[in-house]
Write a protein that holds these residues in place. Structure first.
Motif, short mmCIF file in Angstrom:
data_model
loop_
_atom_site.label_atom_id
_atom_site.label_comp_id
_atom_site.label_asym_id
_atom_site.label_seq_id
_atom_site.Cartn_x
_atom_site.Cartn_y
_atom_site.Cartn_z
N MET A 1 8.54 -22.55 -9.14
CA MET A 1 9.34 -23.74 -9.30
C MET A 1 9.09 -24.29 -10.69
O MET A 1 7.98 -24.34 -11.16
CB MET A 1 8.96 -24.75 -8.21
N VAL A 48 -1.72 -27.01 0.19
CA VAL A 48 -1.00 -28.00 -0.60
C VAL A 48 -1.14 -29.39 0.00
O VAL A 48 -1.31 -30.37 -0.73
CB VAL A 48 0.49 -27.61 -0.74
N ASP A 72 9.36 -31.35 -1.05
CA ASP A 72 9.48 -29.95 -1.45
C ASP A 72 8.09 -29.40 -1.75
O ASP A 72 7.51 -29.69 -2.79
CB ASP A 72 10.39 -29.84 -2.67
N GLU A 74 6.90 -26.42 -2.51
CA GLU A 74 6.75 -25.56 -3.69
C GLU A 74 6.72 -26.38 -4.98
O GLU A 74 5.89 -26.16 -5.85
CB GLU A 74 7.88 -24.54 -3.75
N SER A 75 7.61 -27.34 -5.08
CA SER A 75 7.64 -28.22 -6.25
C SER A 75 6.37 -29.06 -6.33
O SER A 75 5.81 -29.25 -7.40
CB SER A 75 8.88 -29.12 -6.19
N ALA A 77 3.41 -28.29 -5.10
CA ALA A 77 2.29 -27.42 -5.47
C ALA A 77 2.26 -27.19 -6.98
O ALA A 77 1.20 -27.23 -7.60
CB ALA A 77 2.39 -26.09 -4.73
N THR A 78 3.42 -26.97 -7.56
CA THR A 78 3.50 -26.77 -9.01
C THR A 78 3.08 -28.02 -9.74
O THR A 78 2.32 -27.97 -10.72
CB THR A 78 4.94 -26.37 -9.40
#
Length: 96
Positions: A1, A48, A72, A74-75, A77-78
């Motif tokens: 992401m 996360v 979100d 994934e977002s 985590a980034t």
């Protein structure tokens, strides 16, 4: 992401504000280092939600508002990885 410019600014600003508040405390460098290590370990394990809890606690302790979307994974985590890296750079005295 991919991280947007606005998300990057928020991560850097929040990490800077939080680190300054904690580093001003007695033993603050040790405390901040522990939080950073917890964040990085939890992220490395793929936890996360645990990393997000640690990040929220850092924001609460420093009384810094948090505006990142937590829906979100994934977002998030980034963003958490970026946030922890900025905190780590601050601890190491490196510019970000």
């Amino acid at each position: 992401m991919e991280i947007t410019v606005e998300q990057y600014k928020i991560a850097v600003n929040n990490a800077t504000e939080i680190s300054q508040m904690i580093l001003d405390m007695e033993g603050g460098k040790f405390i901040l280092a522990m939080f950073v290590e917890m964040l990085q370990d939890l992220l490395a394990e793929g936890n996360v939600s645990g990393a997000a809890s640690v990040m929220r606690k850092l924001h609460d302790v420093a009384e810094v508002s948090f505006k990142q979307d937590l829906s979100d994974v994934e977002s998030l985590a980034t963003w958490l990885l970026l946030f922890s890296e900025v905190l780590d750079d601050i601890l190491d005295g490196e510019p970000f």
